[in-house]
Write a protein that holds these residues in place. Structure first.
Motif, PDB file in Angstrom:
ATOM      1  N   PRO A   1       0.828  -1.204   0.000  1.00 55.47           N
ATOM      2  CA  PRO A   1       0.000   0.000   0.000  1.00 55.47           C
ATOM      3  C   PRO A   1       0.867   1.260   0.000  1.00 55.47           C
ATOM      4  N   CYS A   2       0.423   2.253  -0.764  1.00 57.15           N
ATOM      5  CA  CYS A   2       1.203   3.470  -0.925  1.00 57.15           C
ATOM      6  C   CYS A   2       0.300   4.669  -0.732  1.00 57.15           C
ATOM      7  N   LEU A   3       0.856   5.724  -0.205  1.00 55.17           N
ATOM      8  CA  LEU A   3       0.059   6.902   0.138  1.00 55.17           C
ATOM      9  C   LEU A   3       0.718   8.144  -0.423  1.00 55.17           C
ATOM     10  N   ARG A   4      -0.087   8.989  -1.076  1.00 58.57           N
ATOM     11  CA  ARG A   4       0.448  10.221  -1.646  1.00 58.57           C
ATOM     12  C   ARG A   4       0.080  11.401  -0.755  1.00 58.57           C
ATOM     13  N   MET A   5       1.053  12.258  -0.519  1.00 57.69           N
ATOM     14  CA  MET A   5       0.778  13.408   0.334  1.00 57.69           C
ATOM     15  C   MET A   5       1.214  14.684  -0.372  1.00 57.69           C
ATOM     16  N   ASP A   6       0.234  15.463  -0.824  1.00 58.94           N
ATOM     17  CA  ASP A   6       0.516  16.787  -1.384  1.00 58.94           C
ATOM     18  C   ASP A   6      -0.716  17.639  -1.157  1.00 58.94           C
ATOM     19  N   THR A   7      -0.692  18.887  -1.566  1.00 54.54           N
ATOM     20  CA  THR A   7      -1.840  19.751  -1.227  1.00 54.54           C
ATOM     21  C   THR A   7      -3.130  19.284  -1.890  1.00 54.54           C
ATOM     22  N   ASP A   8      -3.021  18.479  -2.983  1.00 54.59           N
ATOM     23  CA  ASP A   8      -4.240  17.992  -3.624  1.00 54.59           C
ATOM     24  C   ASP A   8      -4.875  16.853  -2.831  1.00 54.59           C
TER      25      ASP A   8
ATOM     26  N   LYS B   1      -4.261  12.255   9.677  1.00 58.03           N
ATOM     27  CA  LYS B   1      -4.738  10.883   9.454  1.00 58.03           C
ATOM     28  C   LYS B   1      -3.721  10.105   8.629  1.00 58.03           C
ATOM     29  N   ALA B   2      -3.233  10.730   7.570  1.00 60.75           N
ATOM     30  CA  ALA B   2      -2.277  10.065   6.688  1.00 60.75           C
ATOM     31  C   ALA B   2      -1.008   9.698   7.459  1.00 60.75           C
ATOM     32  N   LEU B   3      -0.532  10.639   8.272  1.00 54.67           N
ATOM     33  CA  LEU B   3       0.688  10.361   9.027  1.00 54.67           C
ATOM     34  C   LEU B   3       0.476   9.240  10.038  1.00 54.67           C
ATOM     35  N   ALA B   4      -0.716   9.229  10.646  1.00 52.05           N
ATOM     36  CA  ALA B   4      -1.010   8.170  11.621  1.00 52.05           C
ATOM     37  C   ALA B   4      -1.013   6.813  10.933  1.00 52.05           C
ATOM     38  N   THR B   5      -1.634   6.741   9.753  1.00 51.76           N
ATOM     39  CA  THR B   5      -1.669   5.480   9.009  1.00 51.76           C
ATOM     40  C   THR B   5      -0.257   5.004   8.706  1.00 51.76           C
ATOM     41  N   PHE B   6       0.581   5.942   8.317  1.00 51.78           N
ATOM     42  CA  PHE B   6       1.950   5.586   7.971  1.00 51.78           C
ATOM     43  C   PHE B   6       2.711   5.132   9.223  1.00 51.78           C
ATOM     44  N   ARG B   7       2.509   5.857  10.322  1.00 50.87           N
ATOM     45  CA  ARG B   7       3.220   5.508  11.545  1.00 50.87           C
ATOM     46  C   ARG B   7       2.843   4.109  12.016  1.00 50.87           C
ATOM     47  N   GLU B   8       1.546   3.776  11.874  1.00 48.97           N
ATOM     48  CA  GLU B   8       1.102   2.461  12.329  1.00 48.97           C
ATOM     49  C   GLU B   8       1.474   1.363  11.348  1.00 48.97           C
ATOM     50  N   GLY B   9       2.047   1.723  10.221  1.00 51.96           N
ATOM     51  CA  GLY B   9       2.508   0.713   9.276  1.00 51.96           C
ATOM     52  C   GLY B   9       1.441   0.279   8.291  1.00 51.96           C
ATOM     53  N   GLY B  10       0.275   0.899   8.324  1.00 56.86           N
ATOM     54  CA  GLY B  10      -0.796   0.558   7.396  1.00 56.86           C
ATOM     55  C   GLY B  10      -0.397   0.879   5.961  1.00 56.86           C
ATOM     56  N   THR B  11       0.539   1.781   5.812  1.00 57.96           N
ATOM     57  CA  THR B  11       1.071   2.133   4.508  1.00 57.96           C
ATOM     58  C   THR B  11       2.574   1.924   4.563  1.00 57.96           C
ATOM     59  N   ARG B  12       3.115   1.330   3.511  1.00 61.23           N
ATOM     60  CA  ARG B  12       4.556   1.046   3.540  1.00 61.23           C
ATOM     61  C   ARG B  12       5.349   2.097   2.777  1.00 61.23           C
ATOM     62  N   ILE B  13       4.678   2.735   1.800  1.00 57.23           N
ATOM     63  CA  ILE B  13       5.379   3.724   0.981  1.00 57.23           C
ATOM     64  C   ILE B  13       4.645   5.060   1.097  1.00 57.23           C
ATOM     65  N   LEU B  14       5.374   6.088   1.480  1.00 62.25           N
ATOM     66  CA  LEU B  14       4.801   7.430   1.551  1.00 62.25           C
ATOM     67  C   LEU B  14       5.506   8.281   0.511  1.00 62.25           C
ATOM     68  N   LEU B  15       4.727   8.875  -0.410  1.00 60.16           N
ATOM     69  CA  LEU B  15       5.375   9.739  -1.386  1.00 60.16           C
ATOM     70  C   LEU B  15       4.686  11.081  -1.369  1.00 60.16           C
ATOM     71  N   GLY B  16       5.438  12.110  -1.654  1.00 57.54           N
ATOM     72  CA  GLY B  16       4.814  13.420  -1.635  1.00 57.54           C
ATOM     73  C   GLY B  16       5.782  14.555  -1.841  1.00 57.54           C
ATOM     74  N   THR B  17       5.230  15.772  -1.744  1.00 55.15           N
ATOM     75  CA  THR B  17       6.014  16.993  -1.916  1.00 55.15           C
ATOM     76  C   THR B  17       6.741  17.302  -0.612  1.00 55.15           C
ATOM     77  N   GLN B  18       7.333  18.492  -0.533  1.00 53.27           N
ATOM     78  CA  GLN B  18       8.128  18.839   0.642  1.00 53.27           C
ATOM     79  C   GLN B  18       7.356  18.720   1.950  1.00 53.27           C
TER      80      GLN B  18
END
Ligand code: ADP
Ligand code: ZN
Length: 767
Positions: free
Chosen positions: A542-549, A559-576
């Motif tokens: 599972p992968c998660l995109r993080m940008d202003t859109d 929410k997105a950061l929590a999911t990533f921290r808990e390992g629900g997402t393995r790949i986090l991609l995004g802008t700065q």
């Protein structure tokens, strides 16, 4: 210098002038136009009476008559002085608006300095510094309180009144405090009618009081957290702050510490000390770092923390303001504008991530919270702590010059190693033709290995959208924003073409609007396209995109950061957005997809930004026991910014970069002012820019030290939101002189209808 109010008056008649008379004069700064300071007579009744609610004193707003028509306007009283009338007939203040000062003497000094430094009217600064909710007393309302006047109370038994009325009157007379009509009705067990009768008969005294709205401070309890035992680097850093605290002398301390070196722990302990002495601290962080995680960390260490963020209602803001000014808050944590928190006993100011550009406000007053903090700290004689893994070259230079005390924290706590950083030369990758898409073969292999090992991956790409170019391969047509003339970005989810500067939206063309060719190309890499590539390459993760859109909804970021921290997402991609202050122990790989995105901007800080971005995102890995590595894809592996970032070596980067800045006369070696002239008419905008540049040149002529005037030239963003844009840059080693030149040249400059200019002192935005 206060301006003569007589500018707006007709001359006084001779018999009205009394040269010798001393009078109490209030200096007033209007909240609107005209700018400047105006003198008014303070009527004696307004100043006397220590406890009067409407007492006139500096820091409160007043109503004053202005001009020939005596138009009633609102202003801030900024000073009260006894002086002779000097032959002027001053008008009196009409009334006082506030029940308590909105600004302390220290804040009046600070705002005055801002007006001077940032070349903007004092009134405008005051309006920006005092939140609207405080000015309007949001959440409070007027309540009429009733009491029985003494002369009525004395003959209460002689009064001939209906039973209900007499009963209510007696209850009120017996009450130690005035009561609201409703309270009285409740106590007397009657309706409002008897009370209204008593009022009509003149038997009740009335006073108006402001009642506060309900505070929504849920006062959640946080588990107490004990301080860490400090390592030697931390001890040294804390000692530097303590030294300044104990000497009660202002000092600026720059903590240059790699991510995870324990900077936060150091300033938390410094703040604890300040709090023990009954003082308050202000901690400024970038808005994006105000996550529940950070806030919880402070709440676990302090009893009374006020968190100021931009989503607050007027009522909340007003509540906080009052608590802070009464000294009921130990630590104020907030973004940029928290530097104006009305702390009654300030003991320390801390700016975390001091290099962040969001500390600069991009609307008037265009202040930088770091420079305002420096001014406030030195004025109030308290230490200022600047902390960052990548300090701005401005601060770095000042520290190296000995103006700031530099504290280095080059090691991570608990001896965690710094991540290994390696560049991938995209030129070889392209020539090799083995890799298609944005992810090179080495990056793909490293991702694969990290995921198989159970680690997590962060990918940084600093461009949102899907494709950054929409172009016709047949005729060369490129889709551009009609208002900004900038390339439109293709967004796949709704097949739209979007301007990232003004948010213009249109349906993306399927055939060329000019030559009708079917086969428009969407090229250039954005985060949406990268996301598609990652999903195709790693379908099982599972992968998660993080940008202003993708992060538009309130709380979606958390929410997105929590999911990533808990390992629900393995790949986090995004802008700065993902490069900032996040701490994930399980991240074992960080990939910078294209380190060059910021490198070629027409901005003298392009290299510095690139160094900061790569270093910051590299700091997101290796925070746990598993270690971590960073892969940086770039077409310019030899660029000094990238070479230095790979080695976590700010000193080396500064050694390379600072001489360039010095040779070109850029900050930190000079002060700089940027003026942007803009308007819907290209011709009129250009004409005003020419006229202004001519005047600036004239005023700068023969100045010593020299004031350089560059321009006018078209701004890098030559058109924005329908306005044509021109810029003029001024440089000088003497900032005061520079400001004087701008002041003189713009003093009576009149802009034609529809054209305006903005003055940006110490600009960060060069576009
Ligand atoms: P920075 O602000 O430099 O990124 P932090 O202060 O956030 O570093 O520290 C990084 C991590 O190490 C945090 O989880 C913090 O609780 C922990 N930490 C800080 N100082 C110590 C210490 N002296 N001993 C053990 N752990 C520490
Ligand atoms: Zn646009």
């Amino acid at each position: 210098m206060p301006q003569q109010q007589s500018l707006f008056d007709t001359e006084p008649a001779p018999w009205e002038v009394d040269d010798a008379a001393e009078q109490l004069v209030a200096t007033v700064v209007l909240s609107g136009v005209p700018a400047g300071e105006f003198d008014y007579v303070a009527p004696p009744g307004m100043v006397e009476g220590e406890r009067s609610e409407r007492r006139l004193e500096p820091g409160r707003r007043v109503r004053v008559p202005l001009g020939r028509g005596n138009r009633s306007v609102i202003g801030y009283c900024v000073a009260l002085t006894h002086k002779s009338s000097g032959g002027r007939k001053l008008k009196p203040i009409s009334g006082v608006l506030d029940r308590q000062p909105l600004l302390s003497p220290a804040m009046l000094r600070l705002t005055r300095w801002m007006a001077d430094y940032y070349l903007c009217p004092w009134g405008q600064v005051l309006e920006a510094v005092v939140p609207a909710g405080v000015r309007e007393q949001a959440g409070t309302r007027d309540v009429t309180l009733l009491s029985v006047p003494p002369e009525v109370a004395l003959r209460i038994n002689e009064l001939k009144l209906p039973a209900k009325q007499l009963e209510a009157l007696k209850i009120l007379a017996a009450s130690p405090k005035p009561l609201a009509a409703k309270q009285l009705a409740a106590r007397a067990g009657c309706t409002m009618a008897p009370i209204n009768e008593l009022r009509k008969k003149g038997l009740l005294a009335e006073s108006v009081e402001r009642i506060s709205g309900r505070s929504d401070d849920a006062a959640a309890t946080y588990a107490r957290e004990a301080p860490h035992e400090l390592n030697p680097d931390q001890v040294a850093a804390l000692a530097a702050i303590q030294e300044s605290l104990q000497s009660a002398q202002h000092r600026t301390i720059l903590i240059h510490g790699v991510t995870g070196s324990g900077k936060t722990e150091v300033y938390i302990q410094a703040i604890q000390q300040v709090v023990r002495f009954g003082r308050q601290a202000i901690l400024l962080v970038p808005e994006i770092s105000l996550t529940p995680q950070t806030v919880a960390r402070f709440r676990a260490r302090f009893d009374r923390v006020a968190v100021l963020h931009s989503h607050m209602s007027d009522v909340e803001r007003h509540e906080h303001w009052r608590h802070i000014s009464r000294g009921e808050v130990e630590v104020v944590v907030g973004a940029r504008s928290a530097i104006f928190a009305p702390t009654s006993h300030l003991g320390l100011i801390v700016l975390d991530e001091e290099h962040e550009t969001t500390f600069k406000q991009e609307t008037a007053p265009r202040y930088h919270a770091r420079d305002v903090a420096l001014r406030r700290a030195s004025d109030q004689n308290v230490p200022l702590v600047l902390a960052s893994a990548t300090p701005s070259l401005e601060s770095w230079h000042r520290a190296k010059q000995g103006e700031y005390r530099l504290v280095e924290m080059p090691r991570r706590v608990l001896n965690l190693p710094m991540p290994a950083v390696r560049t991938i030369d995209l030129r070889n990758e392209i020539h090799g033709k083995q890799s298609r898409g944005a992810i090179s073969r080495p990056l793909h292999r490293a991702m694969d290995a990290a995921l198989r090992d159970g680690g997590q991956v962060i990918l940084l790409l600093n461009r949102r959208g899907h494709s950054t170019h929409i172009q016709c391969p047949a005729c060369g047509y490129a889709a551009r924003c009609p208002a900004c003339d900038l390339a439109l970005t293709f967004h796949r989810h709704d097949s739209s073409a979007v301007c990232h500067y003004c948010d213009y939206h249109a349906a993306a063309p399927t055939s060329c609007p000019e030559c009708k060719f079917h086969g428009i190309q969407f090229s250039g890499l954005g985060t949406q396209k990268l996301e598609a590539e990652v999903r195709a390459r790693f379908p099982d993760h599972p992968c998660l995109r993080m940008d202003t859109d993708s992060m538009r909804g309130r709380g979606s970021h958390e929410k997105a950061l929590a999911t990533f921290r808990e390992g629900g997402t393995r790949i986090l991609l995004g802008t700065q957005m993902i490069a900032k202050g996040l701490d994930f122990p399980n991240v074992t790989l960080v990939g910078v997809v294209n380190a060059d995105t910021a490198l070629h901007f027409p901005d003298f800080r392009a290299a510095e930004r690139t160094f900061q971005l790569v270093t910051q995102v590299a700091g997101r890995t290796g925070r746990g026991a598993r270690g971590g590595q960073v892969l940086v894809q770039t077409f310019s592996p030899d660029a000094p910014a990238i070479v230095a970032a790979v080695r976590h070596d700010l000193a080396a980067f500064a050694r390379q970069e600072l001489p360039h800045r010095e040779a070109l006369g850029y900050p930190p070696f000079s002060s700089m002012v940027r003026i942007v002239i803009r308007g819907a008419s290209d011709k009129a905008s250009h004409a005003l820019a020419e006229e202004l540049a001519r005047r600036l040149q004239e005023c700068a002529n023969g100045a010593s030290p020299a004031v350089r005037v560059l321009g006018p030239s078209t701004a890098p963003m030559a058109k924005l939101r329908g306005d044509y844009r021109y810029q003029i840059q001024l440089h000088s080693v003497d900032g005061g002189l520079l400001r004087n030149v701008v002041r003189m040249a713009t003093a009576d400059l009149k802009a034609p209808e529809g054209i305006n200019w903005i003055v940006d002192v110490d600009p960060l935005d060069m576009m």
